[in-house]
Design a protein around this motif. Sequence first.
Motif, PDB file in Angstrom:
ATOM      1  N   GLY A  19      17.172  12.600  13.905  1.00 57.18           N
ATOM      2  CA  GLY A  19      18.346  12.402  14.716  1.00 57.18           C
ATOM      3  C   GLY A  19      19.429  13.450  14.578  1.00 57.18           C
ATOM      4  O   GLY A  19      20.166  13.666  15.329  1.00 57.18           O
ATOM      5  N   LEU A  20      19.410  14.144  13.375  1.00 56.73           N
ATOM      6  CA  LEU A  20      20.462  15.180  12.965  1.00 56.73           C
ATOM      7  C   LEU A  20      19.648  16.702  13.102  1.00 56.73           C
ATOM      8  O   LEU A  20      20.301  17.514  12.878  1.00 56.73           O
ATOM      9  N   GLU A  21      18.699  16.897  13.890  1.00 54.92           N
ATOM     10  CA  GLU A  21      18.058  18.023  13.958  1.00 54.92           C
ATOM     11  C   GLU A  21      18.986  18.868  14.875  1.00 54.92           C
ATOM     12  O   GLU A  21      18.898  20.010  14.714  1.00 54.92           O
ATOM     13  N   PRO A  22      19.401  18.285  15.906  1.00 56.69           N
ATOM     14  CA  PRO A  22      20.122  19.040  17.186  1.00 56.69           C
ATOM     15  C   PRO A  22      21.361  19.710  16.207  1.00 56.69           C
ATOM     16  O   PRO A  22      21.680  20.943  16.376  1.00 56.69           O
ATOM     17  N   LEU A  23      21.993  18.910  15.439  1.00 53.82           N
ATOM     18  CA  LEU A  23      22.979  19.677  14.560  1.00 53.82           C
ATOM     19  C   LEU A  23      22.547  20.428  13.363  1.00 53.82           C
ATOM     20  O   LEU A  23      23.366  21.416  13.420  1.00 53.82           O
ATOM     21  N   ALA A  24      21.497  20.128  13.042  1.00 53.46           N
ATOM     22  CA  ALA A  24      20.967  21.128  12.046  1.00 53.46           C
ATOM     23  C   ALA A  24      20.825  22.836  12.768  1.00 53.46           C
ATOM     24  O   ALA A  24      21.167  23.700  12.348  1.00 53.46           O
ATOM     25  N   ILE A  55      23.632  13.181   4.891  1.00 52.43           N
ATOM     26  CA  ILE A  55      22.773  14.409   5.536  1.00 52.43           C
ATOM     27  C   ILE A  55      23.731  15.232   6.120  1.00 52.43           C
ATOM     28  O   ILE A  55      23.904  16.349   6.358  1.00 52.43           O
ATOM     29  N   GLU A  56      24.724  14.331   7.175  1.00 50.81           N
ATOM     30  CA  GLU A  56      25.526  15.001   7.954  1.00 50.81           C
ATOM     31  C   GLU A  56      26.477  15.866   7.209  1.00 50.81           C
ATOM     32  O   GLU A  56      26.734  17.170   7.625  1.00 50.81           O
ATOM     33  N   ASN A  57      26.944  15.498   6.308  1.00 50.71           N
ATOM     34  CA  ASN A  57      28.060  15.975   5.270  1.00 50.71           C
ATOM     35  C   ASN A  57      27.274  17.216   4.825  1.00 50.71           C
ATOM     36  O   ASN A  57      28.043  18.470   4.617  1.00 50.71           O
ATOM     37  N   ALA A  58      26.209  17.043   4.325  1.00 47.18           N
ATOM     38  CA  ALA A  58      25.599  18.351   3.794  1.00 47.18           C
ATOM     39  C   ALA A  58      25.191  19.226   4.785  1.00 47.18           C
ATOM     40  O   ALA A  58      25.442  20.560   4.515  1.00 47.18           O
ATOM     41  N   LEU A  59      24.934  19.006   6.157  1.00 50.39           N
ATOM     42  CA  LEU A  59      24.838  19.918   7.179  1.00 50.39           C
ATOM     43  C   LEU A  59      26.134  20.572   7.685  1.00 50.39           C
ATOM     44  O   LEU A  59      26.063  21.799   8.080  1.00 50.39           O
ATOM     45  N   LYS A  60      27.160  19.858   7.348  1.00 52.60           N
ATOM     46  CA  LYS A  60      28.492  20.655   7.857  1.00 52.60           C
ATOM     47  C   LYS A  60      28.945  21.522   6.754  1.00 52.60           C
ATOM     48  O   LYS A  60      29.510  22.520   7.131  1.00 52.60           O
ATOM     49  N   ARG A 105      38.761  18.044   9.271  1.00 49.21           N
ATOM     50  CA  ARG A 105      39.336  18.072  10.686  1.00 49.21           C
ATOM     51  C   ARG A 105      38.631  18.877  11.493  1.00 49.21           C
ATOM     52  O   ARG A 105      38.207  18.561  12.582  1.00 49.21           O
ATOM     53  N   ALA A 106      38.474  20.189  11.149  1.00 42.83           N
ATOM     54  CA  ALA A 106      37.669  20.991  12.064  1.00 42.83           C
ATOM     55  C   ALA A 106      36.298  20.834  12.402  1.00 42.83           C
ATOM     56  O   ALA A 106      35.649  20.888  13.262  1.00 42.83           O
ATOM     57  N   GLN A 107      35.642  20.150  11.274  1.00 43.25           N
ATOM     58  CA  GLN A 107      34.342  19.475  11.250  1.00 43.25           C
ATOM     59  C   GLN A 107      34.288  18.405  11.887  1.00 43.25           C
ATOM     60  O   GLN A 107      33.184  17.650  12.231  1.00 43.25           O
ATOM     61  N   GLY A 108      35.285  17.645  12.388  1.00 36.94           N
ATOM     62  CA  GLY A 108      35.245  16.324  12.879  1.00 36.94           C
ATOM     63  C   GLY A 108      35.257  15.204  11.985  1.00 36.94           C
ATOM     64  O   GLY A 108      34.934  13.991  12.258  1.00 36.94           O
ATOM     65  N   GLY A 109      35.679  15.408  10.917  1.00 35.33           N
ATOM     66  CA  GLY A 109      35.490  14.587   9.690  1.00 35.33           C
ATOM     67  C   GLY A 109      36.657  13.431   9.771  1.00 35.33           C
ATOM     68  O   GLY A 109      37.787  14.037  10.053  1.00 35.33           O
TER      69      GLY A 109
END
Length: 433
Positions: A286-291, A324-329, A385-389
């Motif tokens: 599901g996180l492939e598009p973000l990657a 995983i999302e944190n690692a990608l961001k 905040r720039a990353q949407g966190g």
Amino acid sequence: MAIDDSSSSSFFAPWPDRLRHSAIILLAAGLALCALVVLADLSLARAVAVFICIAAAALVPWRLHHVAVSRDDVRAVSPVESAAVSAVVAGMPDPAVLLDRAGRVLHLNAAAAQLAPALRKNELAQFALRSPEIITALREAIATTEPRRATYLDQVPVDRWMELIITPVPVPTLFGGTEKCMLMTFHDQTPLRRVEEMRADFVANASHELRTPLAALSGFIDTLQGPAKEDAKARERFLSIMHTQATRMARLIDDLLSLSRVELSAHVRPDACVDIVPIIRQVADGLEPLARERQVEIEIDLPTAQVAIAGDREELLRLFENLIENALKYGASGGRVIVSLTQATSSEGAPEVRIMVRDFGPGIAPEHLPRLTERFYRVDVGDSRAQGGTGLGLSLVKHILNRHRGRLLIESVPKNGAVFTACFPQTKTPSAH
């Protein structure tokens, strides 16, 4: 009184009944004495005397023996120790313990044994229940034979607020009187406490974190209604910023609600057996598009066999999505993220499952590591905040792991990436749902 009545009735029992019960003894004694008289080894007078002694011993009741037996029967059928009382205590839904006037345990149900494993029948409850609030309330109830209440915090294995109610219970005795026993019941107040904390935390956090995006939206709306009313280019840029701020607010509220739900049920461990491998693969896919957007490659190193743990599927999806999302961001500059699963042994010697998420980004300074799981704590506020966190991701991860009786390990060296490891107790019988 019951013992004396029983003994008296036994002593004055009808002689024919006693004679019938002793007939074999008297017959054998009579034949033996007759044989001795016939063989001239014993005179008739002495034989008659011996027979009278034997008959007296057989027919006269041994009262001390009957008294002892009666007392054993009294203890065996004492109303307070009867099976009916035990069944009533066992059937109570809350943890319940029945004590005698001295504080010894007479009966306890399975819920009480689970709450306080040190409780033992016929032993003093004070030695097993070491909370000062419990001991004080119990001593006062025993001394005054009046109801008592106490609230205390049970911190093992997780924080639980418990309310103890001690109620004197009059129990009839075999002697026509009553005996004051103490019924202890424990009520779990944790859900109510957590609801109150959740409401207070939600109001405080939401009002604090939503203030900035709401102020930005209000300012952009005023601008679009005023100076930039006819400026199509400015309107497009402002609407894009407003959409970003609205998305951030929606995600913040979603994270706050998720965190509140997890905290509300933190004392209840999930009992469903799930296979963790497909859950991790689903999150990574599901996180492939973000990657691809961040130009990061996700490397998966998972076993082909099932790996079962006791867990909540939806909460586990949220946990691995955050890691995983944190690692990608925040580790995107490293170009790759490794997600791997290993089976190891904890420091207590129990088998556990470890899922490691590693990035090769800038890493985290040592002074930030102890506070990463705090609510709204950010290493770099502007970048987050720039990353949407929202600043709630790792706090949510920690609370989900706590509910699953797991733990989170964080290792990082500046300029050498970070490693987040989620550790779960392994299920003994791996049969995934």
